[in-house]
Each structure stands twice: as structure tokens, then as C-alpha cells.
Write a protein that holds these residues in place. Structure first.
Motif, PDB file in Angstrom:
ATOM      1  N   VAL A  47      42.782  37.642  42.286  1.00 40.96           N
ATOM      2  CA  VAL A  47      41.838  38.934  42.064  1.00 40.96           C
ATOM      3  C   VAL A  47      40.981  39.064  43.188  1.00 40.96           C
ATOM      4  O   VAL A  47      40.488  40.233  43.847  1.00 40.96           O
ATOM      5  N   ILE A  48      40.308  38.103  43.565  1.00 42.73           N
ATOM      6  CA  ILE A  48      39.019  37.984  44.537  1.00 42.73           C
ATOM      7  C   ILE A  48      39.763  38.471  45.959  1.00 42.73           C
ATOM      8  O   ILE A  48      39.382  39.173  46.436  1.00 42.73           O
ATOM      9  N   GLY A  54      41.152  44.545  49.743  1.00 40.48           N
ATOM     10  CA  GLY A  54      41.130  45.907  49.539  1.00 40.48           C
ATOM     11  C   GLY A  54      39.940  46.672  49.360  1.00 40.48           C
ATOM     12  O   GLY A  54      39.206  47.030  50.460  1.00 40.48           O
ATOM     13  N   PRO A  55      39.209  46.967  48.129  1.00 36.92           N
ATOM     14  CA  PRO A  55      38.054  47.682  48.234  1.00 36.92           C
ATOM     15  C   PRO A  55      36.873  47.209  48.972  1.00 36.92           C
ATOM     16  O   PRO A  55      36.151  48.194  49.725  1.00 36.92           O
ATOM     17  N   ILE A  56      36.480  45.774  49.448  1.00 33.55           N
ATOM     18  CA  ILE A  56      35.702  45.352  50.026  1.00 33.55           C
ATOM     19  C   ILE A  56      35.707  45.841  51.539  1.00 33.55           C
ATOM     20  O   ILE A  56      34.987  46.257  52.116  1.00 33.55           O
ATOM     21  N   ALA A  57      36.914  45.513  52.097  1.00 33.07           N
ATOM     22  CA  ALA A  57      37.182  45.836  53.545  1.00 33.07           C
ATOM     23  C   ALA A  57      37.129  47.247  53.713  1.00 33.07           C
ATOM     24  O   ALA A  57      36.649  47.634  54.625  1.00 33.07           O
ATOM     25  N   GLY A  62      34.004  52.272  44.127  1.00 30.71           N
ATOM     26  CA  GLY A  62      34.712  52.845  42.794  1.00 30.71           C
ATOM     27  C   GLY A  62      35.850  51.755  42.395  1.00 30.71           C
ATOM     28  O   GLY A  62      35.950  51.449  41.098  1.00 30.71           O
ATOM     29  N   ALA A  63      36.766  51.432  43.469  1.00 31.80           N
ATOM     30  CA  ALA A  63      37.623  50.538  42.948  1.00 31.80           C
ATOM     31  C   ALA A  63      37.465  49.087  42.468  1.00 31.80           C
ATOM     32  O   ALA A  63      38.093  48.248  42.231  1.00 31.80           O
ATOM     33  N   LEU A 281      41.482  37.417  56.460  1.00 31.78           N
ATOM     34  CA  LEU A 281      40.269  36.845  56.062  1.00 31.78           C
ATOM     35  C   LEU A 281      40.306  36.836  54.416  1.00 31.78           C
ATOM     36  O   LEU A 281      39.998  35.725  53.966  1.00 31.78           O
ATOM     37  N   GLY A 282      40.752  37.930  53.910  1.00 28.92           N
ATOM     38  CA  GLY A 282      41.071  37.713  52.384  1.00 28.92           C
ATOM     39  C   GLY A 282      41.981  36.665  52.205  1.00 28.92           C
ATOM     40  O   GLY A 282      41.688  35.744  51.060  1.00 28.92           O
TER      41      GLY A 282
END
Ligand SMILES: Nc1ncnc2c1ncn2[C@@H]1O[C@H](COP(=O)(O)OP(=O)(O)OP(=O)(O)O)[C@@H](O)[C@H]1O
Ligand SMILES: [Mg+2]
Length: 589
Positions: A47-48, A54-57, A62-63, A281-282
Motif C-alpha cells: 500500500v505504501i 501514485g498520489p505522493i509522486a 485526495g487520493a 523510488l517507490g
């Protein structure tokens, strides 16, 4: 698995598997809950990864909300699953422990007296307590997490390889040193565990003897000496336990070291890969988080293996007891006594204690007519107690046979035989129960009148003066009663069983002359219509018997009436050797 775990060492533990059978569904729930919990924990890094990539990058706040709830949900699920597993585990595994203990107790009861002669009480005690707890701990926890951890380990390695093959393979390679370490540890640890557990048994024996022999120790003023010996023994246990701790410590720290080295490698190689854009990086974040998940199974293996070794050793020690076949057993098809009258015959009976070189009794021939009382007279050590142990089959004869109403006593069901033959021992043991419970041991359905009659007969009316009368709990081994009182209770107990044959081993030895005379008078009434063997030391008691047998060094050398035997010097000597009689008769020796 076989490479890490030496199968042979776990054979005894495996032998307990049938105890788990009734708890099959609980075991499954435990496994499923454990797996689901691990899966939930494993999903968090994924999930992290999704959040970071996704959202952080993208900077999409909202996501993040669904990601937050997903992580929260997984955390809560993990909690619930732990609870479910523990709850079910404590119910099922405690029951398994209780069942094994019940069986052990039952087996100990079935084992012959000879077994208990040879085994120290402490060794049995420690097996029934400490060892069983080790097994419970392993079954309830170790065994499940052994499987769960191995599966988790394999799953995480697979995930790592899928995430980034080169790094994943480096990580998976650490399996090799882990297995090598585990093997070495297992070999050493099992030896140590056995030593510690045996020594704990010895220590329990020492503690038990210190408690039961407290009077002797105090009377001889040897408390300090015994204490020193006990401390020394405790030191030995402590020393071995420390060796175990040191070994565990070395193993566990080496186990910790391996994933840490791997982590350093991952950061290095992974950092380079991210710099060269061959890894996101993820992916690196997920990778390191997953790696942490791998650390736990490896560290856990350390204590699960210790637990497994201890449980395997404990199982060995318990199975040793279970493996002992009772020496005195029921016949396959018990005979029934068609006409029980109480005729007891010894036919060429010889008897040797197990492990003894010489037989204690040789070629004993005795024939007791129904209702007859036979006194056994013999010097100390001549085998009188051994002889009284045979009719109730506390030991089996080594040659010849004993018959009751014409039937070999080995052909009668033990319960049947022992309901017909009651024995009062030289050293009367009373249990930590009420006087009444002690008395009705041989006949649980005895009425109050019968109990009173037996008490009266044995001149044991002192029980009415006890604080709660018959309901008074008497101490461990009847410690709070005098020797004569205990003897009288044991006599009342034997009489109450209303046996066809009564075997009394020196029942009046601890009584004063006055009480003795009273008990003798009462006994005379009982013995009138009961077949009886009575070991006696004093001329006055001999008068109770119809005939007397002289036992010399394990042989019956003469049978006859008292006056007939008085002509034999050997008989006269044994009977008058009792210093009490010598003093009371004022005869100088
Ligand atoms: N459990 C045992 N294992 C091996 N030998 C035993 C055991 N019990 C007794 N003996 C031995 O058997 C012999 C007979 O013992 P037993 O107790 O029958 O003597 P006893 O005639 O009753 O003596 P006492 O008058 O002192 O009670 C003794 O030499 C004793 O050392
Ligand atoms: Mg004896």
C-alpha cells in the motif's frame, strides 16, 4: 524442512499428534488467522508503495484518503486476527496439555510398584509439569509460527524477486547461512536442553525429599549440610541454564546480523539502481519495508527453534514414561471366582525385586484355609514385607503362583483381586484428604455405621476428638497424626474394605502396650472370619493367629502353632528380640 530440523529428534513430539485431532478445526482457524495476520502485515508495504509511486509522486492529496483507510483497515484486521488466534489457542492448547497430563497420571497409576521404586518422584513431577508446559508452548505458538514464518519468508522472498530480481536474489541468498546456523544451533541446543531438563528433575527430587524428610533433617541438625547440597545442585542447574542462554544469545545475535548485513547491501545496491533509473523510488521503499518483514521470521526462527528443541526434549522425557509397559496388568480374559471363600495358597513362590541379583523369597509354600489367620515371624530383612506385597499383586511372583480360591491371582481382574485382598502397610500412608475420605479409600460406598464399626475396631476413636471429627483434613501423609494414630487409621481402612483376605504388615508396631491390647482384642473379632496374613513381632500378637510361619532369609523354615515353634531356637530368638518386650518383661539379655 528436513535440512533444518533433524526429524528423528522430533519423533516423540510427533507421537503426541493424536492429542490435536479433536481440535482440528481450532488448529485450522489458528493457522488461517495467523496467515491472514501475516498477509495483512505484508500488504501494508505494498500500500505504501502504491502511495509513494501514485498520489505522493503526483501530489494528489485526495487520493491519499483511500490509501489511509486501506492501511488503517489492514492494521485493525491484524489486531482482530491476533485476538482470534490467541483466544482459540488458549482454549484448545490448554485442553491438550490437560489431556496429556491426565493420560500421564493414569499411566503412572497403572505402572507397577517396581517402576515407582526405580524412578525418582522429582523426575516424574518435572515431567508432569515443566515438560508438559514446554510442549504446550510449542504446540500453541511455536508450531504454528514455524509454519507461518516459513511461508511468510518464502512469500516475501518471492515478492522481492518479483519487485526487483537482482536485489531479490541477493536477499534470498541469505537463506543459506540461516539454515546452516539453525542446524548447528539445533544440534547443540538439544543436548543442553536434555541436560537442563534432567537436572531440573533432580532438583525437584531434592526439593521433594527436603520437604518430606524435614523432621529427620532437623532432628539431626543437618539442615545446613542439606541446604549446601541443594544450593550446589541448584547451581548446576543454573550453570546449564546459563549455557543455554549464552548459546541462544550467540545464535540470536548472529541471526539478527544476517538481515542487517543484507539491509546494508540493499540500501547500497538499491540506491545505485535508483540512481541509474533501473528501479523506482517507490519500489526501493517497498523493498526495504518488505525486507523488514523478512527480518521477523528470521529472528523468530531463533526462539521458535529453541522452543521446538525444548518441546522435543520434553516429549522424549514424557514418552519415556509412556513407553514403560506396566509390569502388573489385567489378564486378557479375567477369570471369575465362582465360589469365593478366601482360600489363599502360595505354591512354590519365589520372588526377586527387579534389578536384584538374589531372590528375596524362595520356594514359599503356604496354604491358608478360609478364615484362617497366619502369623509371619522373621528377623528384620527376612522378606516379610516383600511377602505381604504379593497377594495384592503389588509385585508379581517371579516363579510359582499364588491362588485365591483355586484361581491364579494373575488370572483375576486387578480391580476384582484388590477388592478381595486388602493390605495395611508397615508405613501407613494417609492422603491429604479428610479422615473419612482416607478411610473409605477401599470402599467408597461404606455407610456411616460401617465406618464407625471400623473405627471402633481399630481403636481409632481419637478421630472424634479431632477439630472437625471425620471431616478433619489430615496433613500430607497424615503428618499431623502420631505414628500409632496413623497405623490405627490404616488398619480401620483395611478392615472397612471388608476383604476376603486381609494382609497386615506389622499393624501394631507403633502402638503402646495398652492400645495394642485393645486393638488386638478387636482384631481377634475381625480375624475370626477373614483369611489373614499378619506380620508380627511380639509374642502377644502371635496369639491372634491360628498358625505361625517362620521366615528365615526368604524361606519358610517352619510352620506350626506358637507352642510348637517355641521349641525352635531361631523362632524364640526372633520373637523375643524385640527390646520393648525384653524391657517390659524385665528379662535381662
Ligand atoms: N524395592 C526394593 N527393591 C530391592 N530390594 C528390596 C526392596 N525392598 C526391600 N528390598 C530388600 O529385600 C529384602 C527383604 O525386605 P523386606 O522389606 O521384605 O524385609 P522385612 O522382613 O519386612 O524387614 P522388616 O522387619 O525390617 O520390616 C531386604 O534385603 C531388602 O533390602
Ligand atoms: Mg517389613
Amino acid at each position: 524442512m528436513q535440512t533444518v530440523f533433524n526429524g528423528a529428534r522430533y519423533r516423540s513430539l510427533y507421537g503426541f499428534r493424536h492429542y490435536l485431532r479433536p481440535y482440528r478445526w481450532q488448529m485450522w482457524v489458528m493457522f488461517v488467522a495467523a496467515f491472514a495476520m501475516v498477509a495483512a502485515a505484508t500488504l501494508v508495504p505494498l500500500v505504501i508503495k502504491a502511495a509513494v509511486n501514485g498520489p505522493i509522486a503526483r501530489g494528489d492529496r485526495g487520493a491519499l484518503v483511500p490509501v489511509f483507510f486501506a492501511a488503517l483497515g489492514l492494521g485493525v484486521a491484524e489486531c482482530v486476527l491476533i485476538f482470534v488466534r490467541r483466544y482459540i489457542q488458549s482454549i484448545a492448547v490448554l485442553q491438550v496439555e490437560t489431556n496429556i497430563r491426565d493420560d500421564l497420571y493414569r499411566h503412572l497409576q497403572r505402572l507397577a510398584v517396581a517402576f515407582h521404586d526405580q524412578w525418582q518422584t522429582g523426575q516424574l513431577l518435572s515431567r508432569a509439569t515443566t515438560d508438559l508446559s514446554s510442549i504446550r508452548r510449542f504446540l500453541g505458538f511455536g508450531a504454528i509460527f514455524l509454519v507461518v514464518n516459513v511461508v511468510q519468508y518464502v512469500a516475501v522472498c518471492a515478492l522481492l524477486i518479483a519487485t526487483y530480481p537482482p536485489l531479490g536474489l541477493i536477499v534470498s541468498a541469505m537463506t543459506v547461512p540461516v539454515i546452516w546456523l539453525a542446524r548447528r544451533f539445533g544440534n547443540e541446543y538439544s543436548l543442553l536442553a536434555r541436560r537442563v531438563q534432567d537436572q531440573q528433575g533432580d532438583l525437584a527430587t531434592a526439593a521433594e525429599e527436603a520437604a518430606s524428610g524435614i523432621r529427620v533433617t532437623k532432628a539431626f541438625g543437618r539442615g545446613t549440610l542439606l541446604h549446601t547440597q541443594f544450593v550446589r545442585q541448584a547451581e548446576v542447574v543454573r550453570g546449564s541454564a546459563l549455557e543455554m542462554v549464552a548459546l541462544r544469545g550467540r545464535f540470536w545475535s548472529l541471526l539478527e546480523l544476517i538481515p542487517n548485513i543484507v539491509m546494508a547491501l540493499v540500501v547500497l545496491v538499491g540506491g545505485l539502481a535508483v540512481a541509474h533509473h533501473s528501479m523506482s523510488l517507490g519500489a526501493l521503499v517497498a523493498f526495504t519495508t518488505l525486507l523488514v518483514l523478512l527480518q521477523w521470521p528470521i529472528i523468530d526462527i531463533g526462539w521458535i527453534l529453541s522452543m521446538a528443541q525444548e518441546a522435543a526434549t520434553a516429549a522424549d522425557r514424557i514418552q519415556e514414561v509412556f513407553a514403560t509397559v506396566p509390569a502388573v496388568v489385567d489378564p486378557p480374559v479375567p477369570a471369575t471366582l465362582t465360589e469365593p471363600r478366601g482360600r489363599l495358597r502360595f505354591e512354590h513362590v519365589s520372588f526377586a525385586f527387579p534389578d536384584a541379583d538374589e531372590p528375596t523369597l524362595r520356594d514359599i509354600d503356604l496354604d491358608l484355609a478360609p478364615g484362617e489367620t497366619l502369623a509371619i515371624v522373621g528377623a528384620t530383612g527376612s522378606g516379610k514385607t516383600a511377602l505381604t506385597a504379593l497377594p495384592a499383586r503389588l509385585y508379581d511372583v517371579t516363579a510359582g503362583r499364588i491362588t485365591l480360591d483355586g484361581v491364579d491371582i494373575r488370572d483375576l481382574a486387578l480391580a476384582d483381586l484388590r477388592a478381595r485382598i486388602a493390605t495395611a502397610f508397615e508405613d501407613p500412608v494417609l492422603f491429604s484428604m479428610s479422615v473419612r475420605e482416607n478411610l473409605v479409600l477401599g470402599r467408597p460406598d461404606a455407610t456411616d455405621e460401617e465406618i464407625e464399626a471400623a473405627i471402633d475396631l481399630a481403636q481409632a476413636d481419637f478421630v472424634h476428638a479431632l477439630p472437625w471429627g471425620l471431616d478433619t483434613r489430615i496433613g500430607e501423609q497424615g503428618l499431623s497424626l502420631s505414628g500409632g494414630q496413623r497405623q490405627r487409621l490404616a488398619l480401620a481402612r483395611a478392615v472397612l474394605a471388608r476383604p476376603a483376605v486381609l494382609v497386615l504388615d506389622d499393624p501394631l508396631s507403633a502402638l503402646d502396650v495398652h492400645t495394642e491390647a485393645k486393638v488386638e482384642a478387636a482384631l481377634a473379632r475381625v480375624l475370626r472370619d477373614t483369611t489373614a496374613i499378619v506380620v508380627v513381632h511380639r509374642p502377644s500378637t502371635v496369639a491372634l493367629a491360628d498358625r505361625v510361619a517362620l521366615l528365615e532369609d526368604g524361606r519358610i523354615t517352619a510352620v506350626g502353632t506358637h507352642s510348637e515353634l517355641m521349641r525352635l531356637p531361631a523362632y524364640a530368638e526372633v520373637l523375643t528380640v524385640d527390646p520393648d518386650d525384653v524391657i517390659s518383661a524385665g528379662v535381662p539379655r
